[in-house]
Design an enzyme around this catalytic site. Structure first.
Site, short mmCIF file in Angstrom:
data_model
loop_
_atom_site.label_atom_id
_atom_site.label_comp_id
_atom_site.label_asym_id
_atom_site.label_seq_id
_atom_site.Cartn_x
_atom_site.Cartn_y
_atom_site.Cartn_z
N ALA A 24 -5.39 3.71 -0.70
CA ALA A 24 -6.32 2.58 -0.92
C ALA A 24 -7.73 3.01 -0.53
CB ALA A 24 -5.89 1.38 -0.06
N GLU A 75 -9.18 -2.53 1.12
CA GLU A 75 -8.23 -3.50 1.69
C GLU A 75 -8.53 -3.82 3.15
OE1 GLU A 75 -4.36 -1.82 1.02
OE2 GLU A 75 -4.54 -1.98 -1.16
N TYR A 105 -10.91 -2.62 18.28
CA TYR A 105 -11.26 -1.86 17.07
C TYR A 105 -12.48 -0.99 17.34
CZ TYR A 105 -12.72 -0.45 12.44
OH TYR A 105 -13.10 0.31 11.37
P1 NDP Z 1 -8.06 0.29 3.57
O1 NDP Z 1 -7.31 -0.77 4.29
O2 NDP Z 1 -8.48 0.05 2.16
O3 NDP Z 1 -7.24 1.65 3.63
C1 NDP Z 1 -6.64 2.07 4.82
C2 NDP Z 1 -5.67 3.19 4.52
O4 NDP Z 1 -5.07 3.59 5.76
C3 NDP Z 1 -4.57 2.79 3.57
O5 NDP Z 1 -4.44 3.81 2.60
C4 NDP Z 1 -3.33 2.73 4.45
O6 NDP Z 1 -2.21 3.19 3.70
C5 NDP Z 1 -3.68 3.76 5.52
N1 NDP Z 1 -2.93 3.58 6.75
C6 NDP Z 1 -2.96 2.52 7.61
N2 NDP Z 1 -2.07 2.71 8.60
C7 NDP Z 1 -1.46 3.92 8.36
C8 NDP Z 1 -0.46 4.66 9.01
N3 NDP Z 1 0.16 4.22 10.12
N4 NDP Z 1 -0.08 5.85 8.49
C9 NDP Z 1 -0.66 6.31 7.37
N5 NDP Z 1 -1.62 5.66 6.69
C10 NDP Z 1 -2.01 4.46 7.19
O7 NDP Z 1 -9.33 0.62 4.49
P2 NDP Z 1 -10.70 1.41 4.20
O8 NDP Z 1 -10.52 2.37 3.10
O9 NDP Z 1 -11.78 0.41 4.11
O10 NDP Z 1 -10.90 2.14 5.59
C11 NDP Z 1 -10.54 3.50 5.78
C12 NDP Z 1 -11.02 3.94 7.16
O11 NDP Z 1 -12.42 3.69 7.28
C13 NDP Z 1 -10.38 3.22 8.35
O12 NDP Z 1 -10.21 4.17 9.38
C14 NDP Z 1 -11.40 2.15 8.73
O13 NDP Z 1 -11.30 1.79 10.08
C15 NDP Z 1 -12.68 2.90 8.43
N6 NDP Z 1 -13.84 2.06 8.17
C16 NDP Z 1 -13.81 1.06 7.22
C17 NDP Z 1 -14.93 0.29 6.97
C18 NDP Z 1 -14.94 -0.83 6.00
O14 NDP Z 1 -15.81 -1.72 6.13
N7 NDP Z 1 -14.06 -0.86 5.00
C19 NDP Z 1 -16.19 0.58 7.67
C20 NDP Z 1 -16.11 1.61 8.66
C21 NDP Z 1 -14.98 2.35 8.87
P3 NDP Z 1 -0.72 2.61 3.81
O15 NDP Z 1 -0.82 1.16 4.17
O16 NDP Z 1 -0.16 2.87 2.45
O17 NDP Z 1 -0.09 3.46 4.87
C1 8X3 Z 2 -15.66 -1.53 9.77
C2 8X3 Z 2 -17.05 -2.07 9.92
O1 8X3 Z 2 -18.46 -3.91 10.91
O2 8X3 Z 2 -16.26 -4.52 10.08
O3 8X3 Z 2 -15.45 -0.48 10.62
O4 8X3 Z 2 -16.48 -3.31 12.13
S1 8X3 Z 2 -17.04 -3.51 10.80
#
Ligand code: NDP
Ligand code: 8X3
Length: 248
Positions: A10, A184, A147
């Site tokens: 995702a 997601e 977080y």
């Molecule tokens: P999504 O929720 O879209 O994707 C998260 C991914 O992590 C999924 O593919 C999920 O796959 C995988 N995942 C979760 N738990 C596990 C696990 N135990 N083992 C393996 N895979 C896992 O999130 P984003 O793409 O938005 O976020 C990706 C990263 O970026 C995260 O670390 C998030 O904290 C960070 N981030 C996101 C921001 C945002 O605003 N979106 C901003 C800053 C940082 P599956 O469920 O199939 O295992």
């Molecule tokens: C994701 C950004 O601002 O939702 O890491 O914490 S925020």
């Protein structure tokens, strides 16, 4: 390059897989949802390898690395992207299980993955670890509690990796995005409450998964003597809060 991407089912991970493969590289797509990574691998063709993996399980990581086929073992770039936020309740109300899951995934999972891949990189004298941090690791906000703390851990772990890896040819980067839509992330944080998730992005032009994937690709294609230690991105519409002062 061979790029191992956790959380490739995702959001950022899937977008990164697309950009690396479309530019002629090989991507290992790791996540728990086998159907999702199989679907993405079918889209991307022979240059993508789906690997079912739960980063919270050391056995799952060891098995996934051990089962990598010939031609996929010399990982050039590890993107520790799998991660999640759960809840925005204050510290005294949030379920402890949510905290445990975030720590297990964002911290324990990330270090276990790194430890599994790093020896090969050091032995080959080259490699790059990109860890997904967050602005939440730099600035506190209400409900960010564990977080944000996990993402501060990610940044400091990355910098400490740099301290250990100097002279090995292996690079490490903390990639810290701000508000990013189209993934997601918020649906997971609000546990399927799509209305609450959508509200986060209302009236904004947030970063996109492609923005983050392009940044990761740029970091990975810099000349080998250049290490981006930490990089923070925000959408133009995002800024900083003033201090909160509760007046009587
Ligand atoms: P999504 O929720 O879209 O994707 C998260 C991914 O992590 C999924 O593919 C999920 O796959 C995988 N995942 C979760 N738990 C596990 C696990 N135990 N083992 C393996 N895979 C896992 O999130 P984003 O793409 O938005 O976020 C990706 C990263 O970026 C995260 O670390 C998030 O904290 C960070 N981030 C996101 C921001 C945002 O605003 N979106 C901003 C800053 C940082 P599956 O469920 O199939 O295992
Ligand atoms: C994701 C950004 O601002 O939702 O890491 O914490 S925020």
């Amino acid at each position: 390059m061979i790029v191992f991407i956790t959380g490739a089912s995702a959001g950022f991970g899937a977008a990164m897989a697309r950009i690396f493969v479309r530019n002629g590289h090989k991507a290992i797509l790791a996540a728990r949802r086998t159907d999702r990574i199989a679907h993405l691998a079918a889209e991307l063709g022979d240059a993508a390898l789906p690997v079912t993996l739960d980063v919270t399980s050391r056995a799952s990581i060891d098995a996934a690395i051990a089962a990598l086929p010939e031609g996929w073992r010399d990982i050039d770039v590890l993107v520790n992207n799998a991660g999640l936020a759960l809840n925005t309740l204050p510290a005294h109300e949030v379920p402890l299980d949510d905290w445990d899951t975030m720590i297990a995934t964002n911290c324990q999972g990330l270090v276990t993955m790194t430890r599994a891949v790093l020896p090969g990189m050091v032995a080959r004298g080259s490699g790059l670890v990109i860890n997904l941090g967050s602005v939440a690791g730099h600035y506190p906000y209400p409900g960010g509690n564990v977080y944000g703390a996990t993402k501060a851990f990610v940044e400091q772990f990355t910098l400490n990796l740099r301290a250990d890896l100097v002279g090995t040819g292996v690079r490490a980067t903390n990639l810290a995005p701000g508000l990013c839509g189209g993934t997601e992330f918020s649906n997971v944080r609000f546990k399927g409450d799509d209305a609450a998730a959508a509200k986060v992005y209302e009236g904004t032009t947030p970063l996109s998964a492609e923005d983050i994937a392009n940044t990761a690709y740029w970091i990975a294609t810099l000349p080998p003597h250049v290490n981006v230690n930490s990089i923070e991105l925000m959408p133009t519409c995002q800024g900083f809060s003033p201090f909160t002062i509760k007046r009587s």
